[in-house]
Design an enzyme around this catalytic site. Structure first.
Site, PDB file in Angstrom:
ATOM      1  N   SER A  79       0.828  -1.211   0.000  1.00 39.04           N
ATOM      2  CA  SER A  79       0.000   0.000   0.000  1.00 39.04           C
ATOM      3  C   SER A  79       0.857   1.253   0.000  1.00 39.04           C
ATOM      4  O   SER A  79       2.032   1.226   0.380  1.00 39.04           O
ATOM      5  CB  SER A  79      -0.894   0.013   1.238  1.00 39.04           C
ATOM      6  OG  SER A  79      -1.661  -1.161   1.284  1.00 39.04           O
TER       7      SER A  79
HETATM    8  C1  LIG Z   1      -3.229  -4.146  -0.115  1.00 41.26           C
HETATM    9  S1  LIG Z   1      -2.642  -5.769   0.077  1.00 41.26           S
HETATM   10  C2  LIG Z   1      -1.898  -5.772   1.667  1.00 41.26           C
HETATM   11  C3  LIG Z   1      -0.873  -4.723   1.888  1.00 41.26           C
HETATM   12  C4  LIG Z   1       0.111  -4.990   2.987  1.00 41.26           C
HETATM   13  N1  LIG Z   1      -0.505  -5.028   4.304  1.00 41.26           N
HETATM   14  C5  LIG Z   1       1.271  -4.011   2.994  1.00 41.26           C
HETATM   15  O1  LIG Z   1       2.219  -4.258   3.731  1.00 41.26           O
HETATM   16  O2  LIG Z   1       1.270  -3.030   2.273  1.00 41.26           O
HETATM   17  C6  LIG Z   1      -4.130  -6.688   0.354  1.00 41.26           C
HETATM   18  C7  LIG Z   1      -3.903  -8.158   0.548  1.00 41.26           C
HETATM   19  O3  LIG Z   1      -5.067  -8.744   1.072  1.00 41.26           O
HETATM   20  C8  LIG Z   1      -5.092 -10.074   0.646  1.00 41.26           C
HETATM   21  N2  LIG Z   1      -6.417 -10.651   0.888  1.00 41.26           N
HETATM   22  C9  LIG Z   1      -7.542 -10.581   0.137  1.00 41.26           C
HETATM   23  N3  LIG Z   1      -8.542 -11.251   0.725  1.00 41.26           N
HETATM   24  C10 LIG Z   1      -8.039 -11.767   1.879  1.00 41.26           C
HETATM   25  C11 LIG Z   1      -8.571 -12.558   2.923  1.00 41.26           C
HETATM   26  N4  LIG Z   1      -9.836 -12.956   2.919  1.00 41.26           N
HETATM   27  N5  LIG Z   1      -7.753 -12.905   3.935  1.00 41.26           N
HETATM   28  C12 LIG Z   1      -6.460 -12.512   3.971  1.00 41.26           C
HETATM   29  N6  LIG Z   1      -5.904 -11.764   3.005  1.00 41.26           N
HETATM   30  C13 LIG Z   1      -6.676 -11.379   1.985  1.00 41.26           C
HETATM   31  C14 LIG Z   1      -4.668 -10.019  -0.801  1.00 41.26           C
HETATM   32  O4  LIG Z   1      -4.177 -11.270  -1.247  1.00 41.26           O
HETATM   33  C15 LIG Z   1      -3.605  -8.920  -0.736  1.00 41.26           C
HETATM   34  O5  LIG Z   1      -2.321  -9.478  -0.667  1.00 41.26           O
END
Ligand SMILES: C[S@@+](CC[C@H](N)C(=O)[O-])C[C@H]1O[C@@H](n2cnc3c(N)ncnc32)[C@H](O)[C@@H]1O
Length: 417
Positions: A79
């Site tokens: 992000s």
């Molecule tokens: C914006 S990214 C995370 C950014 C991260 N926290 C960072 O360090 O910048 C969103 C993540 O959420 C994950 N995601 C989507 N649905 C999810 C779920 N039900 N449980 C866990 N992770 C999920 C996606 O695979 C993706 O990698």
């Protein structure tokens, strides 16, 4: 293979870029506390984004997409630093806390690890094993081996490691998963990018008796949650044409009956305008105006258009994130602005209407904008999340939204408490 610029940059360069980022985040009011600032100063962000140049890794507003679906839609990203900073400020993480991060990237977990210190615990969960593997490798390389990573659907939380003092959700969700509320410590906090009626706000919820409540929210945008907690949204393409780049569409709540063919016909009919008299200076935030509109309009969606569509004037919208839209059957009206001075030092809000009821829709939207300016500008709304089936009073300034496993309300002062 050419070495990446992360490998070739001297430490002094990355230190300088990190300080510049901190200044920028302070100026943007995303960084507010000494603790979060120290975390940003300590964690080498560029090591967590080897896909980008070192300069790009330290851009405050830049998210690095790391996984896309076959259609090109982003599924995972590191992000933007600005969003990570204000979400950590919202979370108010202290030394010794146990924190669950949902959605992994590595960098944000490392920042949280700095905030909780050696006595604390950080566990980061992602539904995508490749994302977890990437985050694990980068955390180890940067020396954050104490952060625990897991591949799992974050919708279920992590029962065996609960309770958590903080749950920081870094993926867009339509509701608070019941497991998050169950696994939250008594005085805990859940920070979540909540999606409703086409908008997204990062909301910091705390317990308030039987419900979770918040008056702390920030405008944000995230990739959508997958798995058990995924709640589809409705998308209506108003224009795709021969050139994919010139797309215009509406996104709204699933369950609201959107008349796709009617709305497409409306979009091709002439525009009408209505103006509200409410003005704003350049760069001023209008996020609360959109939150107000999403509360008081019976049918609200977001009109989004690609840069090409906006540049070509296909829509009179200036916003990359989309603009609030009133729906009225096969007519609609969306939020617009026009300069009120030749130097473009002030802008007036108004509405652009399309369709058989374009005039009524535009007038109604302009009146709702004017009402906010008159009676509610400067107020703070309250979000509340209730268990499914709970009695929740709605009213002229309170919107109640039903979710698969909960009910959500957004209220402005003056509504029923
Ligand atoms: C914006 S990214 C995370 C950014 C991260 N926290 C960072 O360090 O910048 C969103 C993540 O959420 C994950 N995601 C989507 N649905 C999810 C779920 N039900 N449980 C866990 N992770 C999920 C996606 O695979 C993706 O990698």
């Amino acid at each position: 293979m050419m070495p990446s610029s992360a490998e070739t940059s001297a430490p002094a360069d990355t230190d300088r870029l990190r300080e510049a980022l901190i200044h920028q985040l302070r100026d943007l009011d995303a960084l507010r506390s000494a603790e979060v600032e120290r975390a940003f100063r300590t964690v080498p962000r560029h090591l967590f984004i080897p896909e980008a140049t070192v300069e790009d890794a330290y851009q405050a507003e830049r998210a690095e997409v790391t996984v896309r679906d076959p259609g090109g839609r982003a599924l995972s990203s590191v992000s933007a630093a600005r969003i990570q900073a204000f979400m950590l400020e919202q979370a108010d993480v202290h030394p010794g806390m146990r924190v669950l991060e949902i959605g992994s990237g590595g960098y944000n977990a490392a920042l949280i690890a700095e905030l909780v210190g050696e006595r604390g615990k950080v566990v980061s969960v992602d539904i995508d094993s490749a994302v977890v593997e990437r985050a694990r490798n980068l955390l180890d390389l940067a020396g954050y081996d104490l952060v625990e990573t897991r591949t799992a659907d974050g919708d279920a939380g992590v029962t065996e490691l609960a309770p958590f003092d903080r749950i920081i959700v870094t993926v867009e969700a339509a509701e608070l998963a019941p497991a998050w509320v169950d696994q939250l410590a008594k005085d805990g906090r859940i920070v979540v990018p909540l999606r409703f009626r086409g908008l997204t706000r990062s909301v910091a919820f705390r317990r308030d008796g039987e419900l979770m409540a918040s008056r702390d929210y920030e405008v944000c945008g995230f990739v959508s949650m997958r798995g058990e907690g995924a709640v589809p949204q409705q998308l209506v393409v108003l224009r795709d044409g021969p050139d994919e780049a010139e797309r215009v569409g509406l996104r709204g709540e699933e369950g609201v009956l959107l008349d796709g063919p009617g709305l497409r016909t409306a979009f091709n009919s002439p525009r009408v305008e209505a103006w509200s008299g409410l003005t704003i200076g350049p760069g001023e935030s209008y996020g609360d105006l959109e939150l107000w509109l999403a509360t008081v309009l019976d049918d609200h969606a977001l009109l989004a258009a690609t840069r090409e569509a906006r540049d070509r004037g296909l829509v009179a919208s200036w916003s990359a994130m989309g603009v609030s839209t009133l729906l009225d059957g096969s007519s609609f009206a969306y939020l617009a602005i026009r300069p009120t001075t030749t130097e473009r030092t002030a802008f007036e809000f108004g509405a652009i209407g399309h369709g058989p009821r374009a005039h009524q829709a535009a007038e109604q939207l302009a009146e709702a904008i004017a009402e906010w300016g008159r009676d509610h500008c400067g107020e703070t709304a309250e979000f509340a999340a209730y268990p499914a089936g709970a009695e929740v009073a709605s009213g002229p300034t309170t919107r109640v939204l039903d979710r698969p496993r909960s009910r959500l309300s957004i209220s402005w002062p003056g509504g029923p408490s």
